[in-house]
Scaffold this motif. Structure first.
Motif, PDB file in Angstrom:
ATOM      1  N   PHE A 171       0.836  -1.196   0.000  1.00  0.00           N
ATOM      2  CA  PHE A 171       0.000   0.000   0.000  1.00  0.00           C
ATOM      3  C   PHE A 171       0.875   1.252   0.000  1.00  0.00           C
ATOM      4  CE2 PHE A 171      -4.060  -1.865   2.198  1.00  0.00           C
ATOM      5  CZ  PHE A 171      -4.048  -2.908   1.313  1.00  0.00           C
ATOM      6  N   SER A 172       0.483   2.220  -0.810  1.00  0.00           N
ATOM      7  CA  SER A 172       1.163   3.507  -0.830  1.00  0.00           C
ATOM      8  C   SER A 172       0.099   4.592  -0.781  1.00  0.00           C
ATOM      9  CB  SER A 172       1.986   3.682  -2.112  1.00  0.00           C
ATOM     10  OG  SER A 172       2.927   2.646  -2.259  1.00  0.00           O
ATOM     11  N   SER A 173       0.470   5.737  -0.221  1.00  0.00           N
ATOM     12  CA  SER A 173      -0.462   6.858  -0.198  1.00  0.00           C
ATOM     13  C   SER A 173       0.269   8.101  -0.686  1.00  0.00           C
ATOM     14  CB  SER A 173      -1.036   7.071   1.205  1.00  0.00           C
ATOM     15  OG  SER A 173      -0.002   7.220   2.160  1.00  0.00           O
ATOM     16  N   PHE A 174      -0.453   8.877  -1.484  1.00  0.00           N
ATOM     17  CA  PHE A 174       0.112  10.068  -2.123  1.00  0.00           C
ATOM     18  C   PHE A 174      -0.695  11.280  -1.717  1.00  0.00           C
ATOM     19  CE2 PHE A 174       2.123  12.617  -5.319  1.00  0.00           C
ATOM     20  CZ  PHE A 174       1.133  13.479  -5.769  1.00  0.00           C
ATOM     21  N   LEU A 175      -0.016  12.398  -1.596  1.00  0.00           N
ATOM     22  CA  LEU A 175      -0.695  13.651  -1.254  1.00  0.00           C
ATOM     23  C   LEU A 175      -0.153  14.792  -2.107  1.00  0.00           C
ATOM     24  CD1 LEU A 175      -2.590  15.265   0.684  1.00  0.00           C
ATOM     25  CD2 LEU A 175      -0.563  15.648   2.112  1.00  0.00           C
ATOM     26  N   SER A 176      -1.074  15.620  -2.605  1.00  0.00           N
ATOM     27  CA  SER A 176      -0.729  16.894  -3.223  1.00  0.00           C
ATOM     28  C   SER A 176      -1.564  17.964  -2.540  1.00  0.00           C
ATOM     29  CB  SER A 176      -1.026  16.884  -4.733  1.00  0.00           C
ATOM     30  OG  SER A 176      -0.925  18.202  -5.258  1.00  0.00           O
ATOM     31  N   ARG A 177      -0.935  18.743  -1.702  1.00  0.00           N
ATOM     32  CA  ARG A 177      -1.672  19.768  -0.958  1.00  0.00           C
ATOM     33  C   ARG A 177      -2.159  20.880  -1.883  1.00  0.00           C
ATOM     34  NH1 ARG A 177       2.681  21.097   3.497  1.00  0.00           N
ATOM     35  NH2 ARG A 177       3.973  20.665   1.673  1.00  0.00           N
ATOM     36  N   SER A 178      -1.378  21.208  -2.886  1.00  0.00           N
ATOM     37  CA  SER A 178      -1.783  22.306  -3.773  1.00  0.00           C
ATOM     38  C   SER A 178      -3.024  21.930  -4.582  1.00  0.00           C
ATOM     39  CB  SER A 178      -0.642  22.679  -4.719  1.00  0.00           C
ATOM     40  OG  SER A 178      -0.293  21.576  -5.538  1.00  0.00           O
ATOM     41  N   LYS A 179      -3.194  20.646  -4.847  1.00  0.00           N
ATOM     42  CA  LYS A 179      -4.345  20.197  -5.633  1.00  0.00           C
ATOM     43  C   LYS A 179      -5.476  19.688  -4.753  1.00  0.00           C
ATOM     44  CE  LYS A 179      -1.598  18.986  -9.698  1.00  0.00           C
ATOM     45  NZ  LYS A 179      -1.124  17.919 -10.607  1.00  0.00           N
ATOM     46  N   GLY A 180      -5.259  19.617  -3.463  1.00  0.00           N
ATOM     47  CA  GLY A 180      -6.302  19.082  -2.593  1.00  0.00           C
ATOM     48  C   GLY A 180      -6.648  17.652  -2.963  1.00  0.00           C
ATOM     49  N   TYR A 181      -5.642  16.823  -3.103  1.00  0.00           N
ATOM     50  CA  TYR A 181      -5.821  15.509  -3.719  1.00  0.00           C
ATOM     51  C   TYR A 181      -4.918  14.489  -3.047  1.00  0.00           C
ATOM     52  CZ  TYR A 181      -5.014  12.070  -7.501  1.00  0.00           C
ATOM     53  OH  TYR A 181      -4.864  10.929  -8.242  1.00  0.00           O
ATOM     54  N   SER A 182      -5.482  13.322  -2.842  1.00  0.00           N
ATOM     55  CA  SER A 182      -4.720  12.206  -2.312  1.00  0.00           C
ATOM     56  C   SER A 182      -5.156  10.948  -3.037  1.00  0.00           C
ATOM     57  CB  SER A 182      -4.964  12.043  -0.807  1.00  0.00           C
ATOM     58  OG  SER A 182      -4.340  10.889  -0.293  1.00  0.00           O
ATOM     59  N   TYR A 183      -4.303   9.971  -3.064  1.00  0.00           N
ATOM     60  CA  TYR A 183      -4.745   8.653  -3.522  1.00  0.00           C
ATOM     61  C   TYR A 183      -4.069   7.557  -2.723  1.00  0.00           C
ATOM     62  CZ  TYR A 183      -0.498   8.315  -6.542  1.00  0.00           C
ATOM     63  OH  TYR A 183       0.787   8.276  -7.034  1.00  0.00           O
ATOM     64  N   LEU A 184      -4.755   6.434  -2.690  1.00  0.00           N
ATOM     65  CA  LEU A 184      -4.238   5.218  -2.076  1.00  0.00           C
ATOM     66  C   LEU A 184      -3.986   4.239  -3.201  1.00  0.00           C
ATOM     67  CD1 LEU A 184      -3.776   3.844   0.738  1.00  0.00           C
ATOM     68  CD2 LEU A 184      -6.092   2.913   0.493  1.00  0.00           C
ATOM     69  N   LEU A 185      -2.780   3.718  -3.250  1.00  0.00           N
ATOM     70  CA  LEU A 185      -2.392   2.795  -4.314  1.00  0.00           C
ATOM     71  C   LEU A 185      -2.211   1.410  -3.710  1.00  0.00           C
ATOM     72  CD1 LEU A 185      -1.612   3.060  -7.395  1.00  0.00           C
ATOM     73  CD2 LEU A 185       0.765   2.989  -6.628  1.00  0.00           C
ATOM     74  N   LEU A 186      -2.931   0.460  -4.234  1.00  0.00           N
ATOM     75  CA  LEU A 186      -2.833  -0.906  -3.745  1.00  0.00           C
ATOM     76  C   LEU A 186      -2.239  -1.774  -4.860  1.00  0.00           C
ATOM     77  CD1 LEU A 186      -5.365   0.508  -2.271  1.00  0.00           C
ATOM     78  CD2 LEU A 186      -6.053  -1.826  -1.723  1.00  0.00           C
ATOM     79  N   LYS A 187      -1.120  -2.404  -4.569  1.00  0.00           N
ATOM     80  CA  LYS A 187      -0.457  -3.236  -5.572  1.00  0.00           C
ATOM     81  C   LYS A 187      -0.687  -4.712  -5.261  1.00  0.00           C
ATOM     82  CE  LYS A 187       3.361   0.087  -5.805  1.00  0.00           C
ATOM     83  NZ  LYS A 187       4.812   0.277  -5.547  1.00  0.00           N
TER      84      LYS A 187
END
Lengths: 115, 107
Positions: free
Chosen positions: B60-76
């Motif tokens: 599992f990985s999690s990504f954040l972009s504060r400027s875009k107000g966006y996150s995702y969770l990546l499940l491999k």
């Protein structure tokens, strides 16, 4: 280490009756939170205890809901009298400290059905 | 106020990769949590991001972009046991949750 426990796991009651839900937080966690998820909606905050004191009860829907945490250990949430719209899953969570970076640990929830 | 959006449902195949998105609009930002919840069980903590970028934790990985107000969770390397709801939440003292994304992993 035992996690957050809640009792009962399920409760089915009739409109107008009273129900009391119990939450036992992780030992040593001063912060205890109640949340609720009604059908089709997101989990929503109800209230937050720090030890035995109510820190934030802004999410409590109305005065039919009463939460207590006498002694700063376990907490109860009483609904009296229950209405149909109170049906949902009631979650309890605890954290060691308050603060935005603190992970909250959740219990399995109590599924309440009001008929 | 706060507004958090996630897709309601997603389907993926065992062994594949899936990305679950979460967009948020909040007054002030203090990080973002991801929780996993199997049916009838407690939500369990997966990740917390407060800085931009990708944080990896096993499959599992999690990504954040504060400027875009966006996150995702990546499940491999998806497994059947990954079938669950995935909840993103922003902390404001209490947690403000999105509706959750129900992921179904098929053989």
């Amino acid at each position: 280490e035992a996690g957050v426990t809640q009792f009962p796991s399920h409760s089915v009651i009739e409109k107008g009756q009273t129900v009391t839900l119990r939450c036992d937080p992780i030992s040593g966690h001063d912060n205890l939170y109640w949340y609720r998820r009604v059908m089709g909606k997101e989990i929503k905050f109800l209230l937050h205890f720090v030890k035995e004191s109510k820190q934030d009860e802004s999410g409590m829907p109305n005065n039919r809901f009463l939460a207590e945490r006498t002694g700063g250990t376990y907490s109860t949430l009483k609904v009296q009298p229950a209405e149909l719209e109170d049906s949902g899953v009631y979650f309890c969570a605890s954290s060691e400290r308050a603060g935005t970076r603190e992970t909250q640990y959740f219990g399995p929830g109590t599924r309440l059905l009001v008929l | 106020g706060q507004n958090i959006d996630q897709p309601t449902e997603m389907t993926a195949t065992e062994g594949a990769i899936v990305q679950i998105n979460c967009t948020y609009q909040t007054s002030g930002f203090n990080g973002l949590f991801w929780y996993q919840q199997h049916a009838g069980e407690a939500p369990t903590f997966l990740s917390y991001n407060v800085l931009d970028g990708l944080e990896e934790k096993g499959r599992f990985s999690s990504f954040l972009s504060r400027s875009k107000g966006y996150s995702y969770l990546l499940l491999k390397e998806l497994q059947m046991k990954d079938s669950a709801s995935y909840l993103c939440a922003v902390p404001r003292g209490k947690l403000i949750f999105g509706q959750g994304t129900t992921l179904q992993v098929k053989p």
